[in-house]
Scaffold this active site. Sequence first.
Site, PDB file in Angstrom:
ATOM      1  N   SER A 116      29.589  33.363 -55.273  1.00 52.56           N
ATOM      2  CA  SER A 116      30.202  34.477 -54.667  1.00 52.56           C
ATOM      3  C   SER A 116      30.680  35.353 -55.800  1.00 52.56           C
ATOM      4  O   SER A 116      30.302  35.520 -56.941  1.00 52.56           O
ATOM      5  CB  SER A 116      31.200  33.965 -53.707  1.00 52.56           C
ATOM      6  OG  SER A 116      31.527  35.001 -53.011  1.00 52.56           O
ATOM      7  N   TYR A 132      27.643  45.057 -51.607  1.00 46.26           N
ATOM      8  CA  TYR A 132      27.638  43.753 -52.580  1.00 46.26           C
ATOM      9  C   TYR A 132      28.767  43.114 -51.699  1.00 46.26           C
ATOM     10  O   TYR A 132      28.746  41.654 -51.500  1.00 46.26           O
ATOM     11  CB  TYR A 132      27.844  44.172 -53.739  1.00 46.26           C
ATOM     12  CG  TYR A 132      27.980  43.084 -54.801  1.00 46.26           C
ATOM     13  CD1 TYR A 132      27.037  42.232 -55.154  1.00 46.26           C
ATOM     14  CD2 TYR A 132      29.474  42.692 -55.320  1.00 46.26           C
ATOM     15  CE1 TYR A 132      27.363  41.078 -55.858  1.00 46.26           C
ATOM     16  CE2 TYR A 132      29.732  41.793 -56.550  1.00 46.26           C
ATOM     17  CZ  TYR A 132      28.779  40.685 -56.725  1.00 46.26           C
ATOM     18  OH  TYR A 132      29.035  39.780 -57.296  1.00 46.26           O
ATOM     19  N   LYS A 136      28.890  39.212 -50.259  1.00 43.22           N
ATOM     20  CA  LYS A 136      29.515  38.024 -50.432  1.00 43.22           C
ATOM     21  C   LYS A 136      30.303  37.374 -49.426  1.00 43.22           C
ATOM     22  O   LYS A 136      30.486  36.385 -49.613  1.00 43.22           O
ATOM     23  CB  LYS A 136      30.058  38.348 -51.795  1.00 43.22           C
ATOM     24  CG  LYS A 136      29.002  38.866 -53.157  1.00 43.22           C
ATOM     25  CD  LYS A 136      28.216  37.243 -53.286  1.00 43.22           C
ATOM     26  CE  LYS A 136      27.747  37.631 -54.623  1.00 43.22           C
ATOM     27  NZ  LYS A 136      26.449  36.602 -54.972  1.00 43.22           N
TER      28      LYS A 136
HETATM   29  N1  NAP Z   1      28.732  38.716 -63.909  1.00 40.89           N
HETATM   30  C1  NAP Z   1      29.997  38.772 -63.283  1.00 40.89           C
HETATM   31  O1  NAP Z   1      30.940  39.295 -63.745  1.00 40.89           O
HETATM   32  C2  NAP Z   1      29.765  38.248 -62.129  1.00 40.89           C
HETATM   33  C3  NAP Z   1      31.240  38.489 -61.279  1.00 40.89           C
HETATM   34  C4  NAP Z   1      31.310  37.618 -59.971  1.00 40.89           C
HETATM   35  C5  NAP Z   1      30.100  37.385 -59.306  1.00 40.89           C
HETATM   36  N2  NAP Z   1      28.756  37.185 -60.116  1.00 40.89           N
HETATM   37  C6  NAP Z   1      27.957  36.362 -59.364  1.00 40.89           C
HETATM   38  O2  NAP Z   1      27.290  35.377 -60.207  1.00 40.89           O
HETATM   39  C7  NAP Z   1      25.794  35.512 -59.976  1.00 40.89           C
HETATM   40  C8  NAP Z   1      25.027  35.527 -61.184  1.00 40.89           C
HETATM   41  O3  NAP Z   1      25.349  37.104 -61.506  1.00 40.89           O
HETATM   42  P1  NAP Z   1      24.950  37.416 -63.152  1.00 40.89           P
HETATM   43  O4  NAP Z   1      26.100  38.472 -63.720  1.00 40.89           O
HETATM   44  O5  NAP Z   1      24.575  36.455 -64.067  1.00 40.89           O
HETATM   45  O6  NAP Z   1      23.757  38.431 -62.663  1.00 40.89           O
HETATM   46  P2  NAP Z   1      22.592  39.146 -63.454  1.00 40.89           P
HETATM   47  O7  NAP Z   1      22.733  39.135 -64.668  1.00 40.89           O
HETATM   48  O8  NAP Z   1      22.002  40.404 -62.637  1.00 40.89           O
HETATM   49  O9  NAP Z   1      21.436  37.797 -63.285  1.00 40.89           O
HETATM   50  C9  NAP Z   1      21.050  37.551 -62.053  1.00 40.89           C
HETATM   51  C10 NAP Z   1      20.042  36.474 -62.179  1.00 40.89           C
HETATM   52  O10 NAP Z   1      19.490  36.265 -60.716  1.00 40.89           O
HETATM   53  C11 NAP Z   1      17.962  36.649 -60.991  1.00 40.89           C
HETATM   54  N3  NAP Z   1      17.510  37.284 -60.022  1.00 40.89           N
HETATM   55  C12 NAP Z   1      17.884  38.502 -59.532  1.00 40.89           C
HETATM   56  N4  NAP Z   1      17.229  39.149 -58.598  1.00 40.89           N
HETATM   57  C13 NAP Z   1      16.454  38.046 -58.310  1.00 40.89           C
HETATM   58  C14 NAP Z   1      15.222  37.899 -57.415  1.00 40.89           C
HETATM   59  N5  NAP Z   1      14.938  38.914 -56.471  1.00 40.89           N
HETATM   60  N6  NAP Z   1      14.528  36.714 -57.185  1.00 40.89           N
HETATM   61  C15 NAP Z   1      14.887  35.906 -57.960  1.00 40.89           C
HETATM   62  N7  NAP Z   1      15.844  35.965 -58.960  1.00 40.89           N
HETATM   63  C16 NAP Z   1      16.656  37.096 -59.181  1.00 40.89           C
HETATM   64  C17 NAP Z   1      17.767  37.304 -62.383  1.00 40.89           C
HETATM   65  O11 NAP Z   1      16.438  36.878 -63.016  1.00 40.89           O
HETATM   66  P3  NAP Z   1      15.389  38.005 -62.604  1.00 40.89           P
HETATM   67  O12 NAP Z   1      16.105  39.451 -63.140  1.00 40.89           O
HETATM   68  O13 NAP Z   1      14.596  37.692 -63.923  1.00 40.89           O
HETATM   69  O14 NAP Z   1      14.879  37.921 -61.269  1.00 40.89           O
HETATM   70  C18 NAP Z   1      18.997  36.508 -63.038  1.00 40.89           C
HETATM   71  O15 NAP Z   1      18.648  35.180 -63.682  1.00 40.89           O
HETATM   72  C19 NAP Z   1      25.519  36.394 -58.806  1.00 40.89           C
HETATM   73  O16 NAP Z   1      25.419  35.691 -57.712  1.00 40.89           O
HETATM   74  C20 NAP Z   1      26.712  37.691 -58.955  1.00 40.89           C
HETATM   75  O17 NAP Z   1      27.120  38.047 -57.704  1.00 40.89           O
HETATM   76  C21 NAP Z   1      28.742  37.705 -61.342  1.00 40.89           C
END
Ligand code: NAP
Length: 233
Positions: A116, A132, A136
């Site tokens: 989340s 978003y 979540k």
């Molecule tokens: N980064 C932060 O600061 C942060 C903060 C709070 C929460 N989060 C949460 O942490 C999680 C990971 O975030 P992140 O920052 O690593 O995001 P990210 O950099 O955008 O990476 C997202 C991952 O999900 C995959 N993905 C996206 N769309 C997809 C789809 N339609 N089908 C299959 N795979 C898909 C992407 O691979 P592909 O694009 O190759 O599909 C990638 O591996 C998420 O749930 C996000 O909401 C992140």
Amino acid sequence: MVAGAVVALVARSSRQLAETLVEIEAEKGAAAAFVRDLADVKAAASVLQNVERELGPVDILINNAATVAPLGPTQSVEPAEIEHSLRLNLISPVVLGTSAIPGMRQRGWGRIVNVSSGVVASPSGMIGANTYTFSKAALESHTVNLAAELEGSGVTANIYRPGRVDTSMQEWIRGQVPRLVGGGLVERFRSFHESGALITPRASARSLVVRLTSNETGRVWDVADELTKSPSS
Ligand SMILES: NC(=O)c1ccc[n+]([C@@H]2O[C@H](COP(=O)([O-])OP(=O)(O)OC[C@H]3O[C@@H](n4cnc5c(N)ncnc54)[C@H](OP(=O)(O)O)[C@@H]3O)[C@@H](O)[C@H]2O)c1
């Protein structure tokens, strides 16, 4: 680390999956990649069976994939964009969890983790990311309710808030045009980057992995709790 776990990676990009496989194998881990678009609920419904056929039972499910899009004033967001976000951020994690539960229940052990965001604790913190934020919030509500339903089965369901992590999602938000999505949001995310407030994906993942063997259920696990116990790089 959950010693000996075989990892099934699911994403759309075969290149990134291949790079991750190499990293896991370099650390003597075992993994396989499945190229799927999880915004397609049918693909989400079938991928678990594909994984189990190839690798064996899924004991630990981490629903991590999500999109922060659409960004911008809520009145300018198209219903189709909301639908896309909800399919990826909410419906697919629910479907993956419910597909995994029968086998986990039968084996008397399973871990479901829904990734989340801290935004659920302060929903006004990301103005311009309304979809978003509520996707979540709904995912968290689903997880806590599911955990209560699974009580005593050996299958747990928990929420993980990973912190501000230096990933492509952060980079994408920083790269948005402020006048289109809201200057406050873009400036805020640029300042996280510039001030060194972002943590590495590895540090956040480690904070989650150490909790996977616990019997806690229905909890909100926040990266901050673990990082303050054992600071890591
Ligand atoms: N980064 C932060 O600061 C942060 C903060 C709070 C929460 N989060 C949460 O942490 C999680 C990971 O975030 P992140 O920052 O690593 O995001 P990210 O950099 O955008 O990476 C997202 C991952 O999900 C995959 N993905 C996206 N769309 C997809 C789809 N339609 N089908 C299959 N795979 C898909 C992407 O691979 P592909 O694009 O190759 O599909 C990638 O591996 C998420 O749930 C996000 O909401 C992140």
